[in-house]
Design an enzyme around this catalytic site. Structure first.
Site, PDB file in Angstrom:
ATOM      1  CG  HIS A   1      -3.416   0.321  -7.813  1.00 10.94           C
ATOM      2  ND1 HIS A   1      -2.604  -0.752  -8.073  1.00 10.94           N
ATOM      3  CD2 HIS A   1      -3.764   0.832  -9.000  1.00 10.94           C
ATOM      4  CE1 HIS A   1      -2.480  -0.880  -9.374  1.00 10.94           C
ATOM      5  NE2 HIS A   1      -3.166   0.072  -9.967  1.00 10.94           N
TER       6      HIS A   1
ATOM      7  CG  ASP B   1      -1.757  -1.225   1.340  1.00 12.93           C
ATOM      8  OD1 ASP B   1      -2.239  -1.711   0.302  1.00 12.93           O
ATOM      9  OD2 ASP B   1      -1.904  -1.725   2.468  1.00 12.93           O
TER      10      ASP B   1
HETATM   11  P1  IMP Z   1      -2.718 -12.683   2.061  1.00 12.90           P
HETATM   12  O1  IMP Z   1      -1.741 -12.162   1.067  1.00 12.90           O
HETATM   13  O2  IMP Z   1      -4.155 -12.380   1.727  1.00 12.90           O
HETATM   14  O3  IMP Z   1      -2.493 -14.131   2.389  1.00 12.90           O
HETATM   15  O4  IMP Z   1      -2.473 -11.905   3.446  1.00 12.90           O
HETATM   16  C1  IMP Z   1      -1.268 -12.060   4.200  1.00 12.90           C
HETATM   17  C2  IMP Z   1      -0.852 -10.720   4.816  1.00 12.90           C
HETATM   18  O5  IMP Z   1      -0.454  -9.837   3.767  1.00 12.90           O
HETATM   19  C3  IMP Z   1      -1.979 -10.012   5.575  1.00 12.90           C
HETATM   20  O6  IMP Z   1      -1.409  -9.318   6.664  1.00 12.90           O
HETATM   21  C4  IMP Z   1      -2.510  -9.020   4.561  1.00 12.90           C
HETATM   22  O7  IMP Z   1      -3.117  -7.904   5.169  1.00 12.90           O
HETATM   23  C5  IMP Z   1      -1.220  -8.630   3.850  1.00 12.90           C
HETATM   24  N1  IMP Z   1      -1.445  -8.169   2.478  1.00 12.90           N
HETATM   25  C6  IMP Z   1      -1.730  -8.901   1.383  1.00 12.90           C
HETATM   26  N2  IMP Z   1      -1.854  -8.135   0.298  1.00 12.90           N
HETATM   27  C7  IMP Z   1      -1.630  -6.873   0.705  1.00 12.90           C
HETATM   28  C8  IMP Z   1      -1.580  -5.620   0.011  1.00 12.90           C
HETATM   29  O8  IMP Z   1      -1.765  -5.511  -1.206  1.00 12.90           O
HETATM   30  N3  IMP Z   1      -1.317  -4.541   0.784  1.00 12.90           N
HETATM   31  C9  IMP Z   1      -1.078  -4.632   2.120  1.00 12.90           C
HETATM   32  N4  IMP Z   1      -1.097  -5.764   2.793  1.00 12.90           N
HETATM   33  C10 IMP Z   1      -1.372  -6.885   2.089  1.00 12.90           C
END
Ligand code: IMP
Length: 430
Positions: free
Chosen positions: A41, A13
């Site tokens: 985004h 982000d």
């Molecule tokens: P996952 O990628 O959905 O398995 O999530 C694993 C971790 O990565 C969690 O803490 C999510 O909030 C974080 N996360 C995944 N994608 C993003 C992103 O695009 N921006 C910020 N955090 C992310």
């Protein structure tokens, strides 16, 4: 050669979308190389407002070829929805291709992501529940289904049958929920396959040809370095590598072919989901940053945890990515702050740590050691020239450069694509 990789330097982000959008104008090709629709985004342009999770924002520039590379996990339903919305607004998606090697997010991946987060209960990772962990686990376990499989009914049915047999055992016997129907998934995904077939290609050769012709190619990352499964705050990480090294594997290039690696950082730090964040602020300064910058997730709408910039983590990110330069976003959020803090080291058990620990228990116990810099009272949103920035803002940039060991090449001072201050030229492309 003119290949640029753009990655997130923090916990995701960072505003990569805006920087990619800016550079994509000069690109011939933009390749997304990792993650899935956990990323997202918002793009606001004369065509309207778009929330993109999979399609590179280069799609708004006629002539720019956009590729969703083999390193990305694709949820076909999400992709088709994005294509539909773009087409409804008159944007041509005929230059969009997806790698035949990209893995597909299947209904059992999203379901298992949810069930596993529920099972972890208080120990939940705070995933986006988009099926990311399960799809990349299946890729490693050699149980995955790839976009190219959709092109042949027999292959697809065979792979789906084999995967679903195992998944249904897990769903019914481990989690005690109903099994999923092979026919239902087969029919639905065959429909997606028909619609996506013209886009599914051996994208590696498209990328290769562009690089051979010396065209400007942009490799677009997702998430950020501190969510990397190897170097991030494991286990509070995502499941594909957001690092620059992964841009080679996720697009089909060699390391020697990348000319520049830009890391995008926010002027402060944010994080969504669980896991350590040494500089997190639980006070009104944290809330002020959140509200001023509208720090709520594009994908999940969750409020982001906010805090001062962490230069220990920043330096680590510069090193593990081999960054050539930093694109700094959201500097304007600090307008009106009397002082601004930067974390320069951690205190742990009476010791001063200047490197980023791999042990999460240590990281959770670390107390940030701050350096306090003077703030500025002016509004910098209209500034387009580094010399016109307040002296305090310039000092902040110099200090960040010194602490991270990496030059800042541009600074974003607002959401609009014009709100950019070039700081120094880093070849190629600038
Ligand atoms: P996952 O990628 O959905 O398995 O999530 C694993 C971790 O990565 C969690 O803490 C999510 O909030 C974080 N996360 C995944 N994608 C993003 C992103 O695009 N921006 C910020 N955090 C992310």
């Amino acid at each position: 050669m003119a290949v640029i990789t753009i990655v997130g330097g923090q916990w995701g982000d960072e505003g990569k979308g805006k920087i990619v959008d800016l550079l994509a104008e000069k690109a011939h090709m933009v390749v997304r190389f990792s993650g899935g629709d956990n990323a997202g985004h918002t793009v606001i342009n004369p065509y309207g407002e778009f929330k993109l999770h999979l399609i590179p924002s280069g799609i708004f520039y006629p002539g720019v070829v956009c590729i969703i590379g083999n390193g990305v996990a694709i949820n076909p339903a999400v992709l088709l929805k994005e294509i539909k919305k773009l087409n409804e607004h008159g944007i041509d998606t005929g230059r969009l291709y997806i790698s035949d090697r990209a893995h597909l997010i299947m209904p059992y991946h999203t379901l298992l992501d949810e069930l596993e987060e529920e099972r972890r209960n208080k120990g939940a990772l705070g995933t986006t529940r988009k099926g990311i962990g399960p799809v990349f686990s299946d890729k490693a376990a050699r149980l995955g289904i790839r976009a190219g499989d959709l092109l042949d009914a027999g292959t697809f049915r065979g792979r789906l049958g084999a995967a679903l047999e195992f998944k249904n055992m897990v769903l019914t016997r481990v989690y005690g929920v109903s099994p999923l129907s092979l026919e239902e998934i087969y029919d639905r995904y065959s429909g997606y396959g028909e619609q996506l077939a013209p886009l599914i290609k051996d994208t590696t050769s498209l990328v290769r040809d562009a690089v051979t012709r010396g065209e400007p190619v942009l490799l677009e990352g997702a998430q950020g370095a501190l969510l990397d499964p190897d170097f991030g705050t494991y286990p509070y990480v995502t499941s594909s590598s957001p690092l620059a090294g992964a841009s080679c594997i996720g697009a089909g290039l060699g390391p020697g072919e990348i000319d520049r690696v830009m890391g995008v950082f926010k002027a402060y730090n944010t994080r969504v989901g669980a896991g350590p964040m040494p500089t997190e602020l639980h006070d009104e300064t944290g809330s002020l940053i959140r509200e001023k910058a509208h720090e709520y997730g594009t994908t999940t709408g969750r409020p982001r945890r906010c805090g001062w910039v962490d230069a220990v983590a920043g330096r680590f990110s510069v090193q593990i990515n081999g960054l050539t330069d930093i694109g700094l976003t959201h500097l304007d959020i600090y307008d009106g702050f009397p002082t601004i803090k930067i974390c320069t080291a951690y205190e742990h058990g009476g010791r001063t740590l200047t490197t980023f620990p791999s042990d999460q228990t240590i990281l959770e116990q670390c107390q940030p050691i701050y350096e306090e810099l003077e703030g500025w009272q002016e509004s910098i949103g209209e500034t387009r020239n580094v010399e016109e920035l307040p002296a305090a803002a310039r000092s902040y940039l110099s200090r960040l450069e010194a602490l991270t060991g990496c030059p800042v090449s541009l600074v974003s001072v607002g959401a609009d694509r014009m709100q950019i201050i070039p700081i120094r030229s880093i070849s190629p492309w600038q």
